[in-house]
Design a protein around this motif. Structure first.
Motif, PDB file in Angstrom:
ATOM      1  N   CYS A 237      10.379 -24.473 -35.991  1.00 53.04           N
ATOM      2  CA  CYS A 237      10.655 -24.913 -34.634  1.00 53.04           C
ATOM      3  C   CYS A 237      11.647 -26.069 -34.721  1.00 53.04           C
ATOM      4  CB  CYS A 237       9.337 -25.361 -34.014  1.00 53.04           C
ATOM      5  SG  CYS A 237       9.450 -26.263 -32.487  1.00 53.04           S
ATOM      6  N   ALA A 238      12.603 -26.115 -33.799  1.00 52.09           N
ATOM      7  CA  ALA A 238      13.597 -27.177 -33.805  1.00 52.09           C
ATOM      8  C   ALA A 238      13.937 -27.577 -32.381  1.00 52.09           C
ATOM      9  CB  ALA A 238      14.852 -26.725 -34.542  1.00 52.09           C
ATOM     10  N   ALA A 239      14.446 -28.788 -32.227  1.00 51.87           N
ATOM     11  CA  ALA A 239      14.786 -29.285 -30.899  1.00 51.87           C
ATOM     12  C   ALA A 239      16.056 -30.127 -30.962  1.00 51.87           C
ATOM     13  CB  ALA A 239      13.635 -30.111 -30.335  1.00 51.87           C
ATOM     14  N   ARG A 240      16.779 -30.123 -29.872  1.00 54.37           N
ATOM     15  CA  ARG A 240      17.960 -30.962 -29.755  1.00 54.37           C
ATOM     16  C   ARG A 240      18.115 -31.362 -28.296  1.00 54.37           C
ATOM     17  NH1 ARG A 240      22.847 -29.255 -28.052  1.00 54.37           N
ATOM     18  NH2 ARG A 240      23.881 -30.565 -29.605  1.00 54.37           N
ATOM     19  N   VAL A 241      18.852 -32.425 -28.078  1.00 52.02           N
ATOM     20  CA  VAL A 241      19.119 -32.895 -26.724  1.00 52.02           C
ATOM     21  C   VAL A 241      20.222 -32.038 -26.116  1.00 52.02           C
ATOM     22  CG1 VAL A 241      19.898 -34.865 -25.353  1.00 52.02           C
ATOM     23  CG2 VAL A 241      18.428 -35.224 -27.348  1.00 52.02           C
ATOM     24  N   ASP A 242      20.110 -31.803 -24.827  1.00 46.37           N
ATOM     25  CA  ASP A 242      21.165 -31.122 -24.070  1.00 46.37           C
ATOM     26  C   ASP A 242      21.192 -29.612 -24.326  1.00 46.37           C
ATOM     27  OD1 ASP A 242      24.556 -32.252 -23.237  1.00 46.37           O
ATOM     28  OD2 ASP A 242      23.022 -31.185 -22.121  1.00 46.37           O
ATOM     29  N   TYR A 243      22.365 -29.014 -24.495  1.00 50.45           N
ATOM     30  CA  TYR A 243      22.499 -27.558 -24.479  1.00 50.45           C
ATOM     31  C   TYR A 243      22.039 -26.914 -25.774  1.00 50.45           C
ATOM     32  CZ  TYR A 243      26.701 -28.810 -27.081  1.00 50.45           C
ATOM     33  OH  TYR A 243      27.563 -29.341 -28.006  1.00 50.45           O
ATOM     34  N   CYS A 244      21.812 -25.597 -25.697  1.00 51.31           N
ATOM     35  CA  CYS A 244      21.407 -24.842 -26.875  1.00 51.31           C
ATOM     36  C   CYS A 244      22.611 -24.543 -27.755  1.00 51.31           C
ATOM     37  CB  CYS A 244      20.737 -23.524 -26.468  1.00 51.31           C
ATOM     38  SG  CYS A 244      19.066 -23.733 -25.822  1.00 51.31           S
ATOM     39  N   SER A 245      22.332 -24.377 -29.014  1.00 56.40           N
ATOM     40  CA  SER A 245      23.368 -24.057 -29.984  1.00 56.40           C
ATOM     41  C   SER A 245      22.809 -23.086 -31.002  1.00 56.40           C
ATOM     42  CB  SER A 245      23.842 -25.330 -30.685  1.00 56.40           C
ATOM     43  OG  SER A 245      24.685 -25.002 -31.768  1.00 56.40           O
ATOM     44  N   HIS A 246      23.682 -22.219 -31.522  1.00 57.98           N
ATOM     45  CA  HIS A 246      23.248 -21.287 -32.569  1.00 57.98           C
ATOM     46  C   HIS A 246      23.351 -21.914 -33.956  1.00 57.98           C
ATOM     47  CE1 HIS A 246      22.728 -18.036 -29.776  1.00 57.98           C
ATOM     48  NE2 HIS A 246      23.971 -18.154 -29.329  1.00 57.98           N
ATOM     49  N   SER A 247      23.940 -23.083 -34.032  1.00 59.47           N
ATOM     50  CA  SER A 247      24.124 -23.720 -35.327  1.00 59.47           C
ATOM     51  C   SER A 247      22.928 -24.584 -35.687  1.00 59.47           C
ATOM     52  CB  SER A 247      25.376 -24.594 -35.308  1.00 59.47           C
ATOM     53  OG  SER A 247      25.439 -25.382 -36.479  1.00 59.47           O
ATOM     54  N   ILE A 248      22.406 -24.368 -36.880  1.00 54.73           N
ATOM     55  CA  ILE A 248      21.256 -25.173 -37.308  1.00 54.73           C
ATOM     56  C   ILE A 248      21.632 -26.641 -37.431  1.00 54.73           C
ATOM     57  CG2 ILE A 248      20.241 -23.210 -38.533  1.00 54.73           C
ATOM     58  CD1 ILE A 248      21.148 -24.520 -41.148  1.00 54.73           C
ATOM     59  N   TYR A 249      22.889 -26.937 -37.657  1.00 53.52           N
ATOM     60  CA  TYR A 249      23.325 -28.315 -37.861  1.00 53.52           C
ATOM     61  C   TYR A 249      23.331 -29.120 -36.561  1.00 53.52           C
ATOM     62  CZ  TYR A 249      24.750 -26.081 -42.147  1.00 53.52           C
ATOM     63  OH  TYR A 249      24.745 -25.352 -43.305  1.00 53.52           O
ATOM     64  N   GLU A 250      23.211 -28.430 -35.426  1.00 51.00           N
ATOM     65  CA  GLU A 250      23.185 -29.107 -34.138  1.00 51.00           C
ATOM     66  C   GLU A 250      21.790 -29.612 -33.780  1.00 51.00           C
ATOM     67  OE1 GLU A 250      25.722 -29.609 -32.062  1.00 51.00           O
ATOM     68  OE2 GLU A 250      27.314 -28.337 -32.870  1.00 51.00           O
ATOM     69  N   TYR A 251      20.777 -29.182 -34.544  1.00 52.88           N
ATOM     70  CA  TYR A 251      19.403 -29.546 -34.233  1.00 52.88           C
ATOM     71  C   TYR A 251      18.969 -30.748 -35.066  1.00 52.88           C
ATOM     72  CZ  TYR A 251      19.037 -25.395 -31.400  1.00 52.88           C
ATOM     73  OH  TYR A 251      19.232 -24.463 -30.413  1.00 52.88           O
ATOM     74  N   LYS A 252      18.512 -31.777 -34.379  1.00 53.81           N
ATOM     75  CA  LYS A 252      18.129 -33.017 -35.057  1.00 53.81           C
ATOM     76  C   LYS A 252      16.681 -33.015 -35.495  1.00 53.81           C
ATOM     77  CE  LYS A 252      18.109 -38.027 -34.348  1.00 53.81           C
ATOM     78  NZ  LYS A 252      18.462 -39.119 -33.390  1.00 53.81           N
ATOM     79  N   TYR A 253      15.830 -32.362 -34.734  1.00 50.74           N
ATOM     80  CA  TYR A 253      14.392 -32.433 -34.993  1.00 50.74           C
ATOM     81  C   TYR A 253      13.873 -31.068 -35.467  1.00 50.74           C
ATOM     82  CZ  TYR A 253      15.152 -36.503 -32.047  1.00 50.74           C
ATOM     83  OH  TYR A 253      15.640 -37.666 -31.519  1.00 50.74           O
ATOM     84  N   TRP A 254      13.076 -31.115 -36.530  1.00 50.13           N
ATOM     85  CA  TRP A 254      12.546 -29.894 -37.143  1.00 50.13           C
ATOM     86  C   TRP A 254      11.070 -30.046 -37.465  1.00 50.13           C
ATOM     87  CZ3 TRP A 254      15.394 -25.450 -37.995  1.00 50.13           C
ATOM     88  CH2 TRP A 254      16.765 -25.563 -37.797  1.00 50.13           C
TER      89      TRP A 254
ATOM     90  N   ARG B 117      19.134 -20.115 -43.424  1.00 47.57           N
ATOM     91  CA  ARG B 117      18.330 -20.241 -42.223  1.00 47.57           C
ATOM     92  C   ARG B 117      19.113 -19.672 -41.041  1.00 47.57           C
ATOM     93  NH1 ARG B 117      15.069 -25.776 -41.362  1.00 47.57           N
ATOM     94  NH2 ARG B 117      14.661 -25.186 -43.540  1.00 47.57           N
ATOM     95  N   GLU B 118      18.441 -18.908 -40.191  1.00 44.70           N
ATOM     96  CA  GLU B 118      19.107 -18.281 -39.066  1.00 44.70           C
ATOM     97  C   GLU B 118      18.329 -18.494 -37.773  1.00 44.70           C
ATOM     98  OE1 GLU B 118      19.271 -14.064 -39.722  1.00 44.70           O
ATOM     99  OE2 GLU B 118      17.091 -13.824 -39.657  1.00 44.70           O
ATOM    100  N   GLY B 119      19.060 -18.483 -36.676  1.00 50.40           N
ATOM    101  CA  GLY B 119      18.431 -18.623 -35.382  1.00 50.40           C
ATOM    102  C   GLY B 119      17.738 -17.348 -34.964  1.00 50.40           C
ATOM    103  N   VAL B 120      16.595 -17.496 -34.322  1.00 46.31           N
ATOM    104  CA  VAL B 120      15.820 -16.361 -33.843  1.00 46.31           C
ATOM    105  C   VAL B 120      15.855 -16.307 -32.317  1.00 46.31           C
ATOM    106  CG1 VAL B 120      13.526 -15.319 -33.736  1.00 46.31           C
ATOM    107  CG2 VAL B 120      14.304 -16.427 -35.853  1.00 46.31           C
ATOM    108  N   ALA B 121      15.521 -17.425 -31.681  1.00 47.13           N
ATOM    109  CA  ALA B 121      15.487 -17.486 -30.222  1.00 47.13           C
ATOM    110  C   ALA B 121      15.535 -18.942 -29.797  1.00 47.13           C
ATOM    111  CB  ALA B 121      14.228 -16.812 -29.673  1.00 47.13           C
TER     112      ALA B 121
END
Length: 122
Positions: A95-112, A45-49
Motif C-alpha cells: 500500500c502506498a500514498a502520496r499527496v495530490d494526484y495519482c501517479s503510475h510511478s512508484i517514485y512519486e509515492y512517499k509513504y509505503w 515493483r508495479e502499480g496494480v490500482a
C-alpha cells in the motif's frame, strides 16, 4: 508521522479470492492518492490500482475486471478485493500514498507500508 499497515495476504488456489486492507494513520491531507503495488521475485515493483480523494480509480490492464480498489474514509482504510486470482498474481503487495494526484510511478509515492504476501497456486 504517516503509517500504512497492510493485512489480508495469504495463500489461495487459482480462481480464489482475497481482500487486502491497508490502515492509514497520521495522514491528514485533503487531496491525496492511495494505491496498491506489487513486486514478484526478480521483477520490478508495479502499480496494480489506485484511488484518489474524489474516489476516481484506475487499474493495471492485468487486473481489470478482477480486482477492485475501494476506501472507507471513516476507518482510514484502503482495500483491494482480488477475485479470480491467477498464479501470476503471486507477489508482495504494498500500500502506498502520496499527496495530490495519482501517479503510475512508484517514485512519486512517499509513504509505503511493509507489504503483505499473496501466493496463488495452480
Amino acid at each position: 508521522q504517516v503509517q500504512l499497515v497492510e493485512s489480508g495476504g495469504g495463500s489461495v488456489q487459482s480462481g480464489g479470492s482475497l481482500r487486502l486492507s491497508c490502515v492509514a494513520s497520521g495522514y491528514t491531507y485533503s487531496s491525496y492518492c492511495m494505491g496498491w503495488f506489487r513486486q514478484a521475485p526478480g521483477k520490478e515493483r508495479e502499480g496494480v490500482a489506485d484511488i484518489d480523494s474524489d474516489g476516481s480509480t484506475s487499474y493495471a490492464d492485468s487486473v481489470k475486471g478482477r480486482f477492485t480498489i475501494s476506501q472507507d474514509n471513516a476507518k482510514n482504510t484502503l482495500y483491494l478485493q482480488m477475485n479470480s486470482l491467477k498464479p501470476e498474481d503471486t507477489a508482495m503487495y504494498y500500500c502506498a500514498a502520496r499527496v495530490d494526484y495519482c501517479s503510475h510511478s512508484i517514485y512519486e509515492y512517499k509513504y509505503w507500508g511493509q507489504g503483505t504476501q499473496v501466493t496463488v497456486s495452480s
